[in-house]
Design a protein around this motif. Sequence first.
Motif, PDB file in Angstrom:
ATOM      1  N   PHE A   1      -8.768  -9.992  83.259  1.00 41.05           N
ATOM      2  CA  PHE A   1      -7.725 -10.922  82.814  1.00 41.05           C
ATOM      3  C   PHE A   1      -7.024 -10.453  81.536  1.00 41.05           C
ATOM      4  N   ASP A   2      -7.433  -9.306  80.987  1.00 48.41           N
ATOM      5  CA  ASP A   2      -6.958  -8.921  79.659  1.00 48.41           C
ATOM      6  C   ASP A   2      -5.713  -8.028  79.709  1.00 48.41           C
ATOM      7  N   GLU A   3      -4.628  -8.549  79.148  1.00 48.84           N
ATOM      8  CA  GLU A   3      -3.366  -7.795  79.163  1.00 48.84           C
ATOM      9  C   GLU A   3      -3.418  -6.567  78.255  1.00 48.84           C
ATOM     10  N   ARG A   4      -4.382  -6.537  77.335  1.00 50.71           N
ATOM     11  CA  ARG A   4      -4.490  -5.390  76.433  1.00 50.71           C
ATOM     12  C   ARG A   4      -4.921  -4.111  77.157  1.00 50.71           C
TER      13      ARG A   4
ATOM     14  N   ASN B   1      -4.830  -9.326  86.843  1.00 50.35           N
ATOM     15  CA  ASN B   1      -4.566 -10.631  87.447  1.00 50.35           C
ATOM     16  C   ASN B   1      -3.068 -10.965  87.531  1.00 50.35           C
ATOM     17  N   SER B   2      -2.218 -10.270  86.759  1.00 50.89           N
ATOM     18  CA  SER B   2      -0.774 -10.531  86.840  1.00 50.89           C
ATOM     19  C   SER B   2      -0.275 -10.303  88.261  1.00 50.89           C
TER      20      SER B   2
ATOM     21  N   LEU C   1      -6.059 -14.045  91.252  1.00 50.74           N
ATOM     22  CA  LEU C   1      -7.262 -14.447  91.995  1.00 50.74           C
ATOM     23  C   LEU C   1      -7.194 -15.883  92.490  1.00 50.74           C
ATOM     24  N   ASN C   2      -6.403 -16.712  91.809  1.00 52.94           N
ATOM     25  CA  ASN C   2      -6.235 -18.090  92.298  1.00 52.94           C
ATOM     26  C   ASN C   2      -5.326 -18.153  93.514  1.00 52.94           C
ATOM     27  N   ALA C   3      -4.561 -17.100  93.736  1.00 50.01           N
ATOM     28  CA  ALA C   3      -3.663 -17.043  94.898  1.00 50.01           C
ATOM     29  C   ALA C   3      -4.175 -15.979  95.885  1.00 50.01           C
ATOM     30  N   PHE C   4      -5.479 -15.983  96.110  1.00 52.91           N
ATOM     31  CA  PHE C   4      -6.131 -15.068  97.048  1.00 52.91           C
ATOM     32  C   PHE C   4      -5.941 -13.595  96.669  1.00 52.91           C
ATOM     33  N   GLY C   5      -5.762 -13.342  95.361  1.00 52.51           N
ATOM     34  CA  GLY C   5      -5.764 -11.948  94.890  1.00 52.51           C
ATOM     35  C   GLY C   5      -4.458 -11.214  95.074  1.00 52.51           C
ATOM     36  N   THR C   6      -3.405 -11.952  95.354  1.00 49.48           N
ATOM     37  CA  THR C   6      -2.114 -11.300  95.529  1.00 49.48           C
ATOM     38  C   THR C   6      -1.018 -12.174  94.931  1.00 49.48           C
ATOM     39  N   ASN C   7       0.153 -11.595  94.775  1.00 55.50           N
ATOM     40  CA  ASN C   7       1.306 -12.295  94.214  1.00 55.50           C
ATOM     41  C   ASN C   7       2.284 -11.220  93.788  1.00 55.50           C
TER      42      ASN C   7
ATOM     43  N   TYR D   1       5.630 -10.244  90.087  1.00 51.88           N
ATOM     44  CA  TYR D   1       5.774  -9.403  88.903  1.00 51.88           C
ATOM     45  C   TYR D   1       6.151  -7.987  89.324  1.00 51.88           C
ATOM     46  N   TYR D   2       5.386  -7.518  90.289  1.00 48.46           N
ATOM     47  CA  TYR D   2       5.569  -6.171  90.803  1.00 48.46           C
ATOM     48  C   TYR D   2       7.011  -5.963  91.254  1.00 48.46           C
ATOM     49  N   LEU D   3       7.531  -6.949  91.972  1.00 50.27           N
ATOM     50  CA  LEU D   3       8.889  -6.822  92.486  1.00 50.27           C
ATOM     51  C   LEU D   3       9.910  -6.858  91.364  1.00 50.27           C
ATOM     52  N   ASP D   4       9.704  -7.749  90.403  1.00 47.97           N
ATOM     53  CA  ASP D   4      10.691  -7.909  89.343  1.00 47.97           C
ATOM     54  C   ASP D   4      10.788  -6.701  88.432  1.00 47.97           C
TER      55      ASP D   4
END
Length: 324
Positions: A51-54, A64-65, A69-75, A78-81
């Motif tokens: 979870f650490d952005e550092r 986690n960005s 993990l709350n959205a089944f490990g995907t989303n 961010y990647y697209l943007d």
Amino acid sequence: MLLCGNAQEINKTEANKLRTILEVFFNPVETDTQFLLANKNKINLGRHLFFDERLSTNATISCNSCHNLNAFGTNGSYYLDKHKNGKWFRDVPTLYNVHTLSIYNADGGINTLKDKINDAFSNGFEMHVTDKNVIIDRLKAIEDYRILFNQVYVDDTNAVSFNNIVDALQTFIKGLTTPAPIDKFIKGDNKALSKMQIQGGHIFNDKNCYSCHTGSNIGGQMIQKLGVEFNWPNQKDLGYYNIERNPDYKMFFRVSPLRNVEKTSPYFHDRTSKNLEEAVQWMGKYERGLDISASEAKKISAFLKGLTGEIPSVYIKKPTKLVN
Ligand code: HEC
Ligand code: HEC
């Protein structure tokens, strides 16, 4: 009553038949509580790191960005943007149950979870860390991290190291399991799947989906050509050909693992389908040259929903402060 009894008998026969088929190529997933207990501190450290952005160069993104993990490990958002760079880009895969896979990434170019985590740091599409020392020095300067690392890697004189970061993340990811109704079913509980799901399982078998989608994640074991029967519409990303420049491998992709597929829309490496039933019909067409009817696609999708597990909400809880 007699009719009802017969119907139940038929269901039982169908269920047992499906179990026999599943047993050939499918292994259940379990939460290994002994593993979790034995690795409690390391998992705690891995969770902090996840979870650490550092851990990114500009301290702006964590694992986690993208693998929320709350959205089944995907989303993929961010990647697209932020990471288009005019190049092809791939869907963000789930991290649940990935430790059982034989190959990683959509092109299947990586063989172990450890190598994949190393790659997640260095490649331009994930953490994009160009100098690992920046991250290591940053963590070394944080007293709480020094304490945590030294607790876990007791005999290591250089506990805050890149190897140990990867090791702790790997251990945390190994604990990301989502046992599902299908696992109860295969262990003998006929009621774990509905009548429609059992029918869907038989159709999945009749259409030969199993020939590629095998193993405990119903996929993730091999690369196969995407577009066996018809050319896949989007040919920008050539898959395994990017790894091994042999023309025979053009458009070869990893057969997607299908656990939690209900929850991981959009589908395919290029995110071309948002709808599971549509994705199933496309598979019929492009991989098997078959017309899968809407009603069959619905049943197959119902079966695939039997692979949806429960998110381990306590295990994935974001630490509120660094040392608990
Ligand atoms: C900017 C978004 C992004 C971030 C941040 C990110 N990932 Fe990924 N991850 C992806 C994408 C996209 C893929 C798929 C790459 C491919 O198919 O070539 C992936 C693939 C993976 C896989 C392989 C899963 C599979 O089924 O093959 C693992 C494991 C993984 N990432 C772990 C991590 C870890 C650990 C971190 C943090 C250190 C991380 N990722 C950070 C986007 C991201
Ligand atoms: C010849 C091998 C092969 C066969 C047969 C096959 N698949 Fe696939 N399947 C793949 C590959 C390869 C991918 C990954 C494509 C990609 O990443 O773009 C995939 C992806 C999928 C996906 C998308 C998953 C996701 O998360 O994006 C679904 C759903 C799916 N298959 C279902 C099925 C069904 C249902 C059948 C039977 C009708 C089937 N497949 C038959 C090779 C196959």
